[in-house]
Design an enzyme around this catalytic site. Structure first.
Site, PDB file in Angstrom:
ATOM      1  N   ARG A 237      35.483 -18.456  17.876  1.00 53.23           N
ATOM      2  CA  ARG A 237      34.253 -17.431  17.885  1.00 53.23           C
ATOM      3  C   ARG A 237      33.645 -17.883  16.580  1.00 53.23           C
ATOM      4  O   ARG A 237      34.043 -17.346  15.508  1.00 53.23           O
ATOM      5  CB  ARG A 237      34.583 -16.108  18.063  1.00 53.23           C
ATOM      6  CG  ARG A 237      34.560 -15.471  19.911  1.00 53.23           C
ATOM      7  CD  ARG A 237      33.523 -16.624  20.768  1.00 53.23           C
ATOM      8  NE  ARG A 237      33.816 -16.232  22.426  1.00 53.23           N
ATOM      9  CZ  ARG A 237      34.371 -16.794  22.909  1.00 53.23           C
ATOM     10  NH1 ARG A 237      33.915 -18.523  22.413  1.00 53.23           N
ATOM     11  NH2 ARG A 237      34.542 -17.074  24.263  1.00 53.23           N
ATOM     12  N   GLU A 266      25.332 -16.051  18.463  1.00 56.84           N
ATOM     13  CA  GLU A 266      24.680 -16.785  18.724  1.00 56.84           C
ATOM     14  C   GLU A 266      23.011 -16.213  20.351  1.00 56.84           C
ATOM     15  O   GLU A 266      23.940 -15.509  21.038  1.00 56.84           O
ATOM     16  CB  GLU A 266      25.234 -17.673  20.299  1.00 56.84           C
ATOM     17  CG  GLU A 266      26.674 -18.040  18.837  1.00 56.84           C
ATOM     18  CD  GLU A 266      27.982 -18.898  19.834  1.00 56.84           C
ATOM     19  OE1 GLU A 266      27.533 -19.501  21.502  1.00 56.84           O
ATOM     20  OE2 GLU A 266      28.822 -19.186  19.495  1.00 56.84           O
ATOM     21  N   HIS A 284      27.647 -24.497  21.050  1.00 53.68           N
ATOM     22  CA  HIS A 284      29.059 -24.283  21.372  1.00 53.68           C
ATOM     23  C   HIS A 284      28.824 -25.260  22.826  1.00 53.68           C
ATOM     24  O   HIS A 284      28.570 -24.523  23.907  1.00 53.68           O
ATOM     25  CB  HIS A 284      28.749 -22.597  22.221  1.00 53.68           C
ATOM     26  CG  HIS A 284      29.286 -22.003  22.429  1.00 53.68           C
ATOM     27  ND1 HIS A 284      29.308 -20.536  22.219  1.00 53.68           N
ATOM     28  CD2 HIS A 284      30.465 -22.568  23.182  1.00 53.68           C
ATOM     29  CE1 HIS A 284      30.590 -19.980  22.423  1.00 53.68           C
ATOM     30  NE2 HIS A 284      31.677 -20.431  23.153  1.00 53.68           N
TER      31      HIS A 284
HETATM   32  C1  GLV Z   1      33.963 -20.430  25.346  1.00 56.22           C
HETATM   33  O1  GLV Z   1      33.779 -20.578  24.632  1.00 56.22           O
HETATM   34  C2  GLV Z   1      35.390 -19.212  26.505  1.00 56.22           C
HETATM   35  O2  GLV Z   1      36.020 -18.879  25.677  1.00 56.22           O
HETATM   36  O3  GLV Z   1      35.462 -19.460  27.600  1.00 56.22           O
END
Ligand code: GLV
Length: 318
Positions: A237, A266, A284
Protein backbone atom coordinates in the site's frame (compact mmCIF):
# COMPACT_ATOMS: atom_id res chain seq x y z
CA UNK A 1 -37.05 -13.57 -1.08
CA UNK A 2 -33.67 -13.08 -2.68
CA UNK A 3 -31.20 -11.00 -0.70
CA UNK A 4 -30.18 -7.68 -2.22
CA UNK A 5 -26.53 -6.86 -2.79
CA UNK A 6 -24.77 -3.74 -3.99
CA UNK A 7 -21.68 -4.54 -6.07
CA UNK A 8 -19.68 -1.32 -6.17
CA UNK A 9 -17.45 -2.05 -9.18
CA UNK A 10 -17.72 -4.01 -12.38
CA UNK A 11 -16.42 -7.56 -12.00
CA UNK A 12 -15.41 -10.14 -14.60
CA UNK A 13 -18.38 -11.57 -16.51
CA UNK A 14 -18.38 -15.04 -14.93
CA UNK A 15 -18.44 -13.51 -11.45
CA UNK A 16 -21.31 -11.16 -12.29
CA UNK A 17 -23.28 -14.06 -13.78
CA UNK A 18 -22.86 -16.00 -10.54
CA UNK A 19 -23.97 -13.01 -8.49
CA UNK A 20 -27.11 -12.55 -10.59
CA UNK A 21 -28.07 -16.19 -10.02
CA UNK A 22 -27.67 -15.85 -6.26
CA UNK A 23 -29.07 -12.45 -5.43
CA UNK A 24 -31.03 -9.46 -6.49
CA UNK A 25 -27.92 -7.49 -7.32
CA UNK A 26 -27.22 -3.90 -8.22
CA UNK A 27 -24.26 -4.19 -10.60
CA UNK A 28 -22.12 -1.24 -11.63
CA UNK A 29 -22.39 -1.63 -15.40
CA UNK A 30 -20.47 1.55 -16.24
CA UNK A 31 -17.82 0.82 -13.62
CA UNK A 32 -18.00 4.36 -12.26
CA UNK A 33 -16.30 5.10 -8.95
CA UNK A 34 -19.15 5.89 -6.54
CA UNK A 35 -18.97 8.89 -4.24
CA UNK A 36 -19.72 8.13 -0.59
CA UNK A 37 -23.11 9.75 -1.05
CA UNK A 38 -23.98 7.55 -4.01
CA UNK A 39 -22.72 4.41 -2.29
CA UNK A 40 -24.96 5.15 0.70
CA UNK A 41 -27.97 5.86 -1.56
CA UNK A 42 -27.45 2.71 -3.61
CA UNK A 43 -27.20 0.62 -0.42
CA UNK A 44 -30.85 1.36 0.34
CA UNK A 45 -32.68 -1.97 0.86
CA UNK A 46 -29.42 -3.91 0.52
CA UNK A 47 -28.44 -6.75 2.83
CA UNK A 48 -24.79 -6.55 1.88
CA UNK A 49 -22.16 -4.71 -0.14
CA UNK A 50 -19.44 -6.22 -2.29
CA UNK A 51 -16.90 -3.41 -2.15
CA UNK A 52 -13.52 -2.68 -3.69
CA UNK A 53 -10.38 -0.97 -2.39
CA UNK A 54 -11.35 2.31 -4.03
CA UNK A 55 -14.49 2.62 -1.90
CA UNK A 56 -13.64 4.66 1.15
CA UNK A 57 -16.02 3.23 3.73
CA UNK A 58 -15.01 5.23 6.79
CA UNK A 59 -16.86 5.72 10.08
CA UNK A 60 -18.99 8.51 8.57
CA UNK A 61 -20.14 6.33 5.68
CA UNK A 62 -20.77 3.37 7.97
CA UNK A 63 -22.88 5.53 10.26
CA UNK A 64 -25.10 6.48 7.31
CA UNK A 65 -25.47 2.99 5.81
CA UNK A 66 -28.99 1.57 6.03
CA UNK A 67 -29.45 -0.71 9.06
CA UNK A 68 -30.27 -3.63 6.77
CA UNK A 69 -26.66 -3.88 5.53
CA UNK A 70 -25.02 -6.62 7.58
CA UNK A 71 -21.93 -7.53 5.56
CA UNK A 72 -19.29 -5.65 3.58
CA UNK A 73 -17.33 -8.15 1.53
CA UNK A 74 -14.20 -6.41 0.31
CA UNK A 75 -12.85 -7.61 -3.03
CA UNK A 76 -9.23 -7.46 -1.78
CA UNK A 77 -6.94 -8.87 0.84
CA UNK A 78 -6.28 -5.37 2.21
CA UNK A 79 -9.14 -3.64 4.00
CA UNK A 80 -7.60 -0.29 4.96
CA UNK A 81 -10.40 1.37 2.96
CA UNK A 82 -12.95 0.29 5.57
CA UNK A 83 -13.23 1.35 9.20
CA UNK A 84 -13.61 -2.17 10.53
CA UNK A 85 -14.14 -1.04 14.11
CA UNK A 86 -16.94 1.33 13.18
CA UNK A 87 -18.48 -1.52 11.17
CA UNK A 88 -18.24 -3.87 14.13
CA UNK A 89 -19.92 -1.35 16.38
CA UNK A 90 -22.80 -1.24 13.92
CA UNK A 91 -22.82 -5.03 13.79
CA UNK A 92 -21.64 -5.18 10.18
CA UNK A 93 -19.23 -7.98 9.30
CA UNK A 94 -16.27 -7.06 7.07
CA UNK A 95 -14.54 -9.81 5.08
CA UNK A 96 -11.54 -9.96 2.77
CA UNK A 97 -10.04 -12.33 0.15
CA UNK A 98 -6.78 -13.76 1.48
CA UNK A 99 -4.64 -16.47 -0.18
CA UNK A 100 -6.10 -16.35 -3.68
CA UNK A 101 -4.01 -13.33 -4.68
CA UNK A 102 -0.77 -14.35 -3.01
CA UNK A 103 0.99 -15.73 -6.10
CA UNK A 104 -0.07 -12.95 -8.47
CA UNK A 105 1.02 -10.26 -6.01
CA UNK A 106 4.34 -11.98 -5.32
CA UNK A 107 4.93 -12.10 -9.08
CA UNK A 108 4.41 -8.33 -9.29
CA UNK A 109 6.75 -7.85 -6.31
CA UNK A 110 9.43 -9.79 -8.24
CA UNK A 111 8.76 -7.69 -11.33
CA UNK A 112 9.35 -4.54 -9.28
CA UNK A 113 12.55 -5.98 -7.81
CA UNK A 114 13.91 -7.09 -11.19
CA UNK A 115 12.87 -3.96 -13.06
CA UNK A 116 14.34 -1.65 -10.43
CA UNK A 117 17.62 -3.54 -10.17
CA UNK A 118 18.05 -3.81 -13.95
CA UNK A 119 16.92 -0.24 -14.70
CA UNK A 120 13.96 -1.23 -16.83
CA UNK A 121 12.49 2.28 -16.93
CA UNK A 122 15.51 3.61 -18.79
CA UNK A 123 15.96 0.42 -20.81
CA UNK A 124 12.38 0.50 -22.13
CA UNK A 125 12.62 4.21 -22.95
CA UNK A 126 15.91 3.87 -24.80
CA UNK A 127 14.73 0.81 -26.76
CA UNK A 128 11.45 2.53 -27.76
CA UNK A 129 13.35 5.60 -28.87
CA UNK A 130 15.83 3.40 -30.78
CA UNK A 131 18.35 5.46 -28.88
CA UNK A 132 20.95 2.90 -27.92
CA UNK A 133 23.82 0.82 -29.02
CA UNK A 134 25.47 -2.07 -27.26
CA UNK A 135 28.46 -1.15 -25.16
CA UNK A 136 30.13 -2.83 -22.22
CA UNK A 137 28.93 -0.18 -19.77
CA UNK A 138 25.45 0.52 -21.17
CA UNK A 139 22.79 0.74 -18.44
CA UNK A 140 24.73 -1.29 -15.94
CA UNK A 141 22.34 -2.58 -13.33
CA UNK A 142 22.45 -4.57 -10.13
CA UNK A 143 22.48 -8.34 -9.96
CA UNK A 144 20.06 -10.09 -7.64
CA UNK A 145 22.17 -13.18 -7.01
CA UNK A 146 24.13 -12.96 -3.76
CA UNK A 147 22.33 -9.76 -2.72
CA UNK A 148 20.25 -9.39 0.43
CA UNK A 149 16.49 -9.00 0.15
CA UNK A 150 14.75 -7.45 3.14
CA UNK A 151 11.07 -8.31 3.40
CA UNK A 152 8.96 -6.02 5.52
CA UNK A 153 5.94 -8.14 6.46
CA UNK A 154 6.50 -11.86 6.18
CA UNK A 155 2.86 -12.88 5.87
CA UNK A 156 1.51 -14.99 3.01
CA UNK A 157 2.65 -12.58 0.30
CA UNK A 158 6.01 -11.85 1.94
CA UNK A 159 6.73 -15.57 2.16
CA UNK A 160 5.74 -16.06 -1.47
CA UNK A 161 8.18 -13.29 -2.45
CA UNK A 162 10.89 -14.99 -0.35
CA UNK A 163 10.28 -18.30 -2.15
CA UNK A 164 10.74 -16.66 -5.54
CA UNK A 165 13.71 -14.53 -4.46
CA UNK A 166 15.50 -17.62 -3.12
CA UNK A 167 15.36 -19.04 -6.63
CA UNK A 168 17.21 -15.92 -7.79
CA UNK A 169 19.98 -16.66 -5.29
CA UNK A 170 19.07 -13.89 -2.84
CA UNK A 171 19.63 -14.07 0.90
CA UNK A 172 16.37 -13.39 2.72
CA UNK A 173 15.99 -11.16 5.77
CA UNK A 174 12.67 -10.09 7.28
CA UNK A 175 10.90 -8.15 9.96
CA UNK A 176 7.52 -9.07 11.33
CA UNK A 177 5.80 -8.38 14.60
CA UNK A 178 6.70 -11.96 15.53
CA UNK A 179 9.49 -14.29 14.49
CA UNK A 180 8.13 -17.12 12.35
CA UNK A 181 8.54 -20.81 13.09
CA UNK A 182 11.41 -22.33 11.16
CA UNK A 183 9.06 -24.25 8.82
CA UNK A 184 7.76 -20.89 7.56
CA UNK A 185 11.05 -19.04 7.84
CA UNK A 186 12.89 -21.53 5.60
CA UNK A 187 16.26 -20.03 6.53
CA UNK A 188 15.21 -16.37 6.32
CA UNK A 189 16.93 -14.22 8.95
CA UNK A 190 14.67 -12.48 11.46
CA UNK A 191 15.21 -8.86 12.52
CA UNK A 192 13.33 -7.70 15.60
CA UNK A 193 13.05 -4.10 14.37
CA UNK A 194 13.07 -2.15 11.13
CA UNK A 195 16.37 -0.47 11.87
CA UNK A 196 18.10 -3.82 11.91
CA UNK A 197 16.26 -5.05 8.78
CA UNK A 198 16.81 -1.90 6.73
CA UNK A 199 20.52 -1.83 7.58
CA UNK A 200 21.07 -5.16 5.78
CA UNK A 201 18.63 -4.63 2.90
CA UNK A 202 20.27 -4.23 -0.49
CA UNK A 203 16.69 -4.34 -1.69
CA UNK A 204 13.62 -3.94 0.48
CA UNK A 205 10.27 -5.39 -0.56
CA UNK A 206 7.34 -3.90 1.35
CA UNK A 207 4.66 -6.52 1.91
CA UNK A 208 3.04 -5.50 5.19
CA UNK A 209 -0.52 -4.24 5.69
CA UNK A 210 -1.22 -0.51 6.05
CA UNK A 211 -1.81 0.22 9.72
CA UNK A 212 -1.20 3.22 12.01
CA UNK A 213 2.10 1.55 12.89
CA UNK A 214 3.32 1.10 9.29
CA UNK A 215 2.11 4.42 7.87
CA UNK A 216 5.15 6.35 6.51
CA UNK A 217 7.47 3.67 7.85
CA UNK A 218 9.81 4.71 5.02
CA UNK A 219 10.63 8.29 6.03
CA UNK A 220 13.62 10.62 6.19
CA UNK A 221 14.79 9.04 9.47
CA UNK A 222 14.40 5.37 8.55
CA UNK A 223 15.93 5.95 5.11
CA UNK A 224 19.19 6.67 6.92
CA UNK A 225 19.33 3.06 8.12
CA UNK A 226 19.74 1.61 4.60
CA UNK A 227 23.10 0.79 3.05
CA UNK A 228 24.09 3.46 0.52
CA UNK A 229 22.63 2.59 -2.87
CA UNK A 230 19.82 0.34 -1.58
CA UNK A 231 16.61 -0.18 -3.53
CA UNK A 232 13.04 -0.08 -2.23
CA UNK A 233 9.99 -1.71 -3.78
CA UNK A 234 6.37 -1.54 -2.66
CA UNK A 235 3.60 -3.89 -3.77
CA UNK A 236 1.48 -3.47 -0.62
CA UNK A 237 0.00 0.00 0.00
CA UNK A 238 1.20 3.52 -0.77
CA UNK A 239 0.64 4.64 2.82
CA UNK A 240 3.92 3.09 3.92
CA UNK A 241 6.12 5.57 2.05
CA UNK A 242 6.80 9.25 2.63
CA UNK A 243 7.13 10.11 -1.05
CA UNK A 244 9.04 13.38 -0.63
CA UNK A 245 11.55 11.67 1.65
CA UNK A 246 12.23 8.81 -0.77
CA UNK A 247 12.56 11.19 -3.72
CA UNK A 248 15.09 13.22 -1.73
CA UNK A 249 17.00 10.02 -0.90
CA UNK A 250 17.10 9.21 -4.63
CA UNK A 251 18.42 12.67 -5.34
CA UNK A 252 21.09 12.26 -2.66
CA UNK A 253 21.99 8.85 -4.18
CA UNK A 254 21.35 7.26 -0.80
CA UNK A 255 18.73 5.17 -2.60
CA UNK A 256 19.59 3.77 -6.02
CA UNK A 257 16.18 2.86 -7.33
CA UNK A 258 12.53 2.50 -6.41
CA UNK A 259 9.82 0.17 -7.76
CA UNK A 260 6.19 0.92 -7.03
CA UNK A 261 2.83 -0.68 -7.78
CA UNK A 262 0.88 1.27 -5.14
CA UNK A 263 0.58 4.93 -4.17
CA UNK A 264 -0.83 7.29 -1.60
CA UNK A 265 -4.07 8.79 -2.91
CA UNK A 266 -4.37 6.39 -5.88
CA UNK A 267 -4.95 6.79 -8.77
CA UNK A 268 -2.76 9.87 -8.30
CA UNK A 269 0.95 9.28 -8.48
CA UNK A 270 3.41 11.78 -6.97
CA UNK A 271 4.75 13.78 -9.92
CA UNK A 272 8.33 13.17 -8.75
CA UNK A 273 8.02 9.51 -9.69
CA UNK A 274 6.58 9.94 -13.17
CA UNK A 275 9.67 10.66 -15.21
CA UNK A 276 12.35 9.63 -12.78
CA UNK A 277 14.83 7.39 -14.61
CA UNK A 278 15.46 5.17 -11.59
CA UNK A 279 11.83 4.72 -10.61
CA UNK A 280 9.82 1.88 -12.10
CA UNK A 281 6.08 2.39 -11.75
CA UNK A 282 3.03 0.22 -12.38
CA UNK A 283 -0.66 1.09 -11.91
CA UNK A 284 -1.63 -1.23 -9.01
CA UNK A 285 -1.52 -4.46 -10.99
CA UNK A 286 -0.67 -6.77 -8.05
CA UNK A 287 -3.67 -9.09 -8.32
CA UNK A 288 -4.47 -8.37 -11.95
CA UNK A 289 -4.52 -11.73 -13.67
CA UNK A 290 -7.69 -13.35 -14.96
CA UNK A 291 -7.34 -16.31 -12.61
CA UNK A 292 -6.69 -14.19 -9.55
CA UNK A 293 -9.37 -11.57 -10.18
CA UNK A 294 -11.88 -14.37 -10.84
CA UNK A 295 -10.85 -16.24 -7.69
CA UNK A 296 -10.94 -13.06 -5.60
CA UNK A 297 -14.47 -12.19 -6.70
CA UNK A 298 -15.55 -15.80 -6.18
CA UNK A 299 -14.18 -15.68 -2.65
CA UNK A 300 -15.87 -12.34 -1.99
CA UNK A 301 -19.13 -13.98 -3.14
CA UNK A 302 -18.45 -17.12 -1.05
CA UNK A 303 -17.91 -14.89 1.97
CA UNK A 304 -21.36 -13.32 1.54
CA UNK A 305 -22.99 -16.72 1.00
CA UNK A 306 -21.31 -18.13 4.09
CA UNK A 307 -22.42 -15.15 6.13
CA UNK A 308 -26.03 -15.34 4.96
CA UNK A 309 -26.27 -19.03 5.73
CA UNK A 310 -24.33 -19.15 9.05
CA UNK A 311 -24.04 -15.53 10.28
CA UNK A 312 -20.32 -16.27 10.41
CA UNK A 313 -17.46 -16.16 7.93
CA UNK A 314 -13.96 -17.59 8.10
CA UNK A 315 -12.62 -14.52 6.31
CA UNK A 316 -14.14 -12.03 8.71
CA UNK A 317 -11.65 -9.31 9.70
CA UNK A 318 -13.69 -7.67 12.48
C1 GLV B 1 -5.03 -5.48 -3.52
O1 GLV B 1 -4.40 -4.49 -3.45
C2 GLV B 1 -5.62 -6.16 -2.40
O2 GLV B 1 -5.51 -5.72 -1.24
O3 GLV B 1 -6.28 -7.17 -2.65
Amino acid sequence: MKKKILVTRKLLKSNEERILKLWNAHLNLNDEVYSSKKLIELSEDCDGILSSIVDKIDAEVIKKLPGKVKIISNFAVGFGNIDVNAAKEKNIMVTNTPDVLTDATAEIAMLLILATARRATQGIKRAREKNWKWSADFLIGRQLSDSRLGILGMGRIGRAVAKRARAFGMEIHYHNRKKLNSDLELGAIYHPNVKSLFSVSDILSINCPATDETKNIINSETLKYFPKGAMITNSARGDMIDDDAILQALKDKKIYGVGLDVYKGEPDIHSGYLNHPEVFILPHLGSSTEKTRTDMADLAIDNIEEFFSTQKCKNSVN
